[in-house]
Design a protein around this motif. Sequence first.
Motif, PDB file in Angstrom:
ATOM      1  N   ARG A  48      43.303  42.353  50.388  1.00  0.00           N
ATOM      2  CA  ARG A  48      43.039  42.200  48.957  1.00  0.00           C
ATOM      3  C   ARG A  48      44.101  41.304  48.363  1.00  0.00           C
ATOM      4  NH1 ARG A  48      44.209  48.383  46.881  1.00  0.00           N
ATOM      5  NH2 ARG A  48      42.030  48.583  47.463  1.00  0.00           N
ATOM      6  N   LYS A  88      38.030  52.387  48.384  1.00  0.00           N
ATOM      7  CA  LYS A  88      39.207  51.979  47.622  1.00  0.00           C
ATOM      8  C   LYS A  88      40.396  52.911  47.810  1.00  0.00           C
ATOM      9  CE  LYS A  88      40.816  52.170  42.929  1.00  0.00           C
ATOM     10  NZ  LYS A  88      41.839  53.029  43.394  1.00  0.00           N
ATOM     11  N   ASP A  89      40.180  54.205  47.673  1.00  0.00           N
ATOM     12  CA  ASP A  89      41.300  55.150  47.785  1.00  0.00           C
ATOM     13  C   ASP A  89      41.921  55.134  49.182  1.00  0.00           C
ATOM     14  OD1 ASP A  89      40.946  55.868  45.141  1.00  0.00           O
ATOM     15  OD2 ASP A  89      39.812  57.687  45.607  1.00  0.00           O
ATOM     16  N   ASP A  92      43.946  51.915  49.382  1.00  0.00           N
ATOM     17  CA  ASP A  92      45.188  52.132  48.620  1.00  0.00           C
ATOM     18  C   ASP A  92      46.193  52.931  49.445  1.00  0.00           C
ATOM     19  OD1 ASP A  92      44.182  50.843  46.359  1.00  0.00           O
ATOM     20  OD2 ASP A  92      43.847  52.700  45.236  1.00  0.00           O
ATOM     21  N   TYR A  95      47.689  50.831  52.234  1.00  0.00           N
ATOM     22  CA  TYR A  95      48.722  49.915  51.726  1.00  0.00           C
ATOM     23  C   TYR A  95      50.012  50.670  51.416  1.00  0.00           C
ATOM     24  CZ  TYR A  95      46.092  45.537  51.350  1.00  0.00           C
ATOM     25  OH  TYR A  95      45.402  44.377  51.637  1.00  0.00           O
ATOM     26  N   ARG A  96      49.903  51.819  50.777  1.00  0.00           N
ATOM     27  CA  ARG A  96      51.113  52.602  50.455  1.00  0.00           C
ATOM     28  C   ARG A  96      51.836  53.047  51.723  1.00  0.00           C
ATOM     29  NH1 ARG A  96      47.555  55.032  46.459  1.00  0.00           N
ATOM     30  NH2 ARG A  96      48.075  54.123  44.444  1.00  0.00           N
ATOM     31  N   ILE A 107      54.037  47.514  45.434  1.00  0.00           N
ATOM     32  CA  ILE A 107      53.036  48.483  45.892  1.00  0.00           C
ATOM     33  C   ILE A 107      52.086  48.838  44.749  1.00  0.00           C
ATOM     34  CG2 ILE A 107      52.685  50.756  46.927  1.00  0.00           C
ATOM     35  CD1 ILE A 107      54.041  48.474  48.704  1.00  0.00           C
ATOM     36  N   GLU A 108      52.639  48.981  43.536  1.00  0.00           N
ATOM     37  CA  GLU A 108      51.781  49.263  42.381  1.00  0.00           C
ATOM     38  C   GLU A 108      50.808  48.107  42.142  1.00  0.00           C
ATOM     39  OE1 GLU A 108      54.414  50.197  39.123  1.00  0.00           O
ATOM     40  OE2 GLU A 108      55.219  51.928  40.213  1.00  0.00           O
ATOM     41  N   THR A 111      47.945  48.045  44.791  1.00  0.00           N
ATOM     42  CA  THR A 111      47.043  49.194  44.658  1.00  0.00           C
ATOM     43  C   THR A 111      46.497  49.342  43.230  1.00  0.00           C
ATOM     44  OG1 THR A 111      48.916  50.687  44.297  1.00  0.00           O
ATOM     45  CG2 THR A 111      48.120  50.455  46.569  1.00  0.00           C
ATOM     46  N   SER A 112      46.688  48.306  42.422  1.00  0.00           N
ATOM     47  CA  SER A 112      46.200  48.351  41.037  1.00  0.00           C
ATOM     48  C   SER A 112      44.680  48.204  40.993  1.00  0.00           C
ATOM     49  CB  SER A 112      46.832  47.215  40.225  1.00  0.00           C
ATOM     50  OG  SER A 112      46.265  45.971  40.618  1.00  0.00           O
ATOM     51  N   ALA A 116      42.298  45.992  43.468  1.00  0.00           N
ATOM     52  CA  ALA A 116      41.230  46.712  44.187  1.00  0.00           C
ATOM     53  C   ALA A 116      39.888  46.003  44.068  1.00  0.00           C
ATOM     54  CB  ALA A 116      41.124  48.142  43.684  1.00  0.00           C
ATOM     55  N   THR A 119      39.115  43.746  47.123  1.00  0.00           N
ATOM     56  CA  THR A 119      39.161  44.285  48.479  1.00  0.00           C
ATOM     57  C   THR A 119      38.019  43.735  49.322  1.00  0.00           C
ATOM     58  OG1 THR A 119      40.142  46.324  47.606  1.00  0.00           O
ATOM     59  CG2 THR A 119      39.265  46.399  49.859  1.00  0.00           C
TER      60      THR A 119
END
Length: 125
Positions: A48, A88-89, A92, A95-96, A107-108, A111-112, A116, A119
């Motif tokens: 993404r 998506k989750d 996220d 990635y985290r 990271i924020e 994953t924003s 997203a 993706t």
Amino acid sequence: MATAWTNDELDRVGSAEELAISSVRQDGALSKLRTIWVVRVGDGIYVRSVYGPTSGWFRATRSRQEGHIRAGGVDKDVSFVDADHDIKDQVDAAYRGKYGHYAAEIIEAITSPKAATTTMHLVPR
């Protein structure tokens, strides 16, 4: 025509710190390689744009939705498929988990909600 990654490719691309990506331009040539982050979720490889849909490399993927990637010793032609929203989750979380050692702001951003929307599931072709 291959439509799935091998287990070895999933492991190698999924564990690579970075992925080099280029898209097929209108004239059929590949664009300049860009370095981005990559994650594996199950049997899928996902990328993404940290800057969202206005990023140049992401916009370039929209026209032909085909390109080429290099990561972890894997060099492969791919299709760029918009990922299902329900993943998506998981993306996220991937990635985290993989890049959590970087600054929290980065990271924020990746994953924003804006990121997203970009993706993409990379599908071998």
